[in-house]
Design an enzyme around this catalytic site. Sequence first.
Site, short mmCIF file in Angstrom:
data_model
loop_
_atom_site.label_atom_id
_atom_site.label_comp_id
_atom_site.label_asym_id
_atom_site.label_seq_id
_atom_site.Cartn_x
_atom_site.Cartn_y
_atom_site.Cartn_z
N MET A 30 24.98 32.10 22.95
CA MET A 30 25.40 33.50 22.84
C MET A 30 24.84 34.12 21.56
SD MET A 30 29.08 33.82 24.61
CE MET A 30 30.09 33.31 23.26
N LEU A 33 22.74 32.45 15.91
CA LEU A 33 22.34 31.04 15.87
C LEU A 33 22.56 30.41 14.49
CD1 LEU A 33 19.02 31.15 17.96
CD2 LEU A 33 21.38 30.84 18.75
N HIS A 37 23.25 25.25 16.93
CA HIS A 37 22.31 25.69 17.98
C HIS A 37 20.92 25.10 17.72
CE1 HIS A 37 25.14 29.29 17.85
NE2 HIS A 37 25.25 28.90 19.12
N GLN A 61 32.99 35.70 30.42
CA GLN A 61 33.75 34.57 29.87
C GLN A 61 34.72 35.01 28.78
OE1 GLN A 61 30.03 32.52 28.54
NE2 GLN A 61 31.25 31.92 26.79
N LYS A 149 30.61 20.19 20.46
CA LYS A 149 31.55 21.11 19.83
C LYS A 149 32.42 21.78 20.90
CE LYS A 149 32.87 24.81 17.28
NZ LYS A 149 33.00 25.82 18.28
N GLN A 153 33.67 22.60 27.82
CA GLN A 153 32.57 23.31 28.48
C GLN A 153 31.50 22.33 28.96
OE1 GLN A 153 30.88 27.11 26.95
NE2 GLN A 153 29.33 25.80 26.07
N VAL A 176 27.49 19.70 14.84
CA VAL A 176 26.93 19.88 13.49
C VAL A 176 28.00 20.57 12.64
CG1 VAL A 176 25.10 20.98 12.15
CG2 VAL A 176 24.59 19.99 14.38
N SER A 185 30.22 27.34 13.76
CA SER A 185 30.54 28.22 14.88
C SER A 185 30.17 29.65 14.49
CB SER A 185 32.05 28.15 15.16
OG SER A 185 32.46 29.26 15.93
P1 AMP Z 1 27.57 29.36 21.88
O1 AMP Z 1 26.46 30.18 21.33
O2 AMP Z 1 28.77 29.28 21.01
O3 AMP Z 1 27.88 29.69 23.32
O4 AMP Z 1 27.01 27.86 21.90
C1 AMP Z 1 25.81 27.55 22.55
C2 AMP Z 1 25.61 26.04 22.57
O5 AMP Z 1 25.59 25.55 21.23
C3 AMP Z 1 26.77 25.31 23.26
O6 AMP Z 1 26.24 24.21 24.02
C4 AMP Z 1 27.61 24.84 22.11
O7 AMP Z 1 28.38 23.70 22.41
C5 AMP Z 1 26.54 24.52 21.09
N1 AMP Z 1 27.11 24.51 19.74
C6 AMP Z 1 27.87 25.48 19.16
N2 AMP Z 1 28.27 25.10 17.93
C7 AMP Z 1 27.75 23.85 17.74
C8 AMP Z 1 27.82 22.91 16.65
N3 AMP Z 1 28.49 23.17 15.54
N4 AMP Z 1 27.16 21.75 16.80
C9 AMP Z 1 26.48 21.46 17.95
N5 AMP Z 1 26.37 22.30 18.98
C10 AMP Z 1 27.01 23.48 18.89
#
Ligand code: AMP
Length: 288
Positions: A30, A33, A37, A61, A149, A153, A176, A185
């Site tokens: 989303m 980054l 990500h 969502q 994380k 999902q 991470v 996040s």
């Molecule tokens: P999002 O942009 O929050 O929808 O996340 C996109 C992808 O990045 C998803 O597969 C998340 O699980 C992954 N993601 C988000 N935060 C982290 C993190 N801290 N470490 C690893 N992967 C992450």
Amino acid sequence: MELKESKQEVRESVARARAAGKTIGFVPTMGALHDGHKSLIAASAADCRYTVVSIFVNPTQFGPGEDFERYPRGLGRDLRAAEDAGADLVFAPSVEEIYPLGFTTFLEVGELGEVLCGASRPGHFRGVATVVAKLLNIVRPDGLYLGRKDAQQAIILTRMIRDLDFDVEVRVLPTVREPDGLAMSSRNRYLSARQRTSASLLSAALSSAGELFEGKERDVKRLLAAARNVLGQEKELVVEYLEARDAESLAEVSRVECKTLLALAARIGETRLIDNVLLDPETGSFDE
Ligand code: AMP
């Protein structure tokens, strides 16, 4: 690195890469980054010769009153981060490109989507599964890269891929974290300096349960009590759930006898944060 806004252009670019014999990796995001990500993009770039990253704040969502409007957006910065991590193409569609007028079909994810985050965010995983199914049909990757994380999902999407015969291999990569343990996040930027300090208690709580587990404790009540003890140090932190569940079926467990997810959601002020650790009784250790 290319930037595309239409499904058609993405299909054409991916078809060219495939015709050149390249394998395709896909990282749905989303945007906003961060290094979490980027770790997924880098893993895809290491495995596959062509990496597609989608940046789409998916309205289906988000529930009413959630942060869809104020979710952080910044395409310029995201493009640099994606390229830096090894992306070959960024797909950043408009809402209309993904949900044209008359869109009406959604995926049902069943009981997996009703527990943990699904209990307080009804319809959330229906929206996630629907958009990821659409993106998989647009990109047609060989590999899908997800972060642990968002463990629920990843479990739901892995099941969707199996149940609906999507021809893609899933890789789920470790969380991470910031130096003090806070899971990276996009929502961390909502936190004030004081709230940011309290937020580190989420990972501290899970680690304290994880360490007890490494000391051979298998009783879930005791593990959760250790975590709750740490969370209780901060009054501003309101726990939404703290649960132990089978890491595949998400069934509740009372003893850790299979791979078990210790998962937590909490609010700090207006901001809702999630985190989890994975307890593995075979190795006797936990993954953050
Ligand atoms: P999002 O942009 O929050 O929808 O996340 C996109 C992808 O990045 C998803 O597969 C998340 O699980 C992954 N993601 C988000 N935060 C982290 C993190 N801290 N470490 C690893 N992967 C992450």
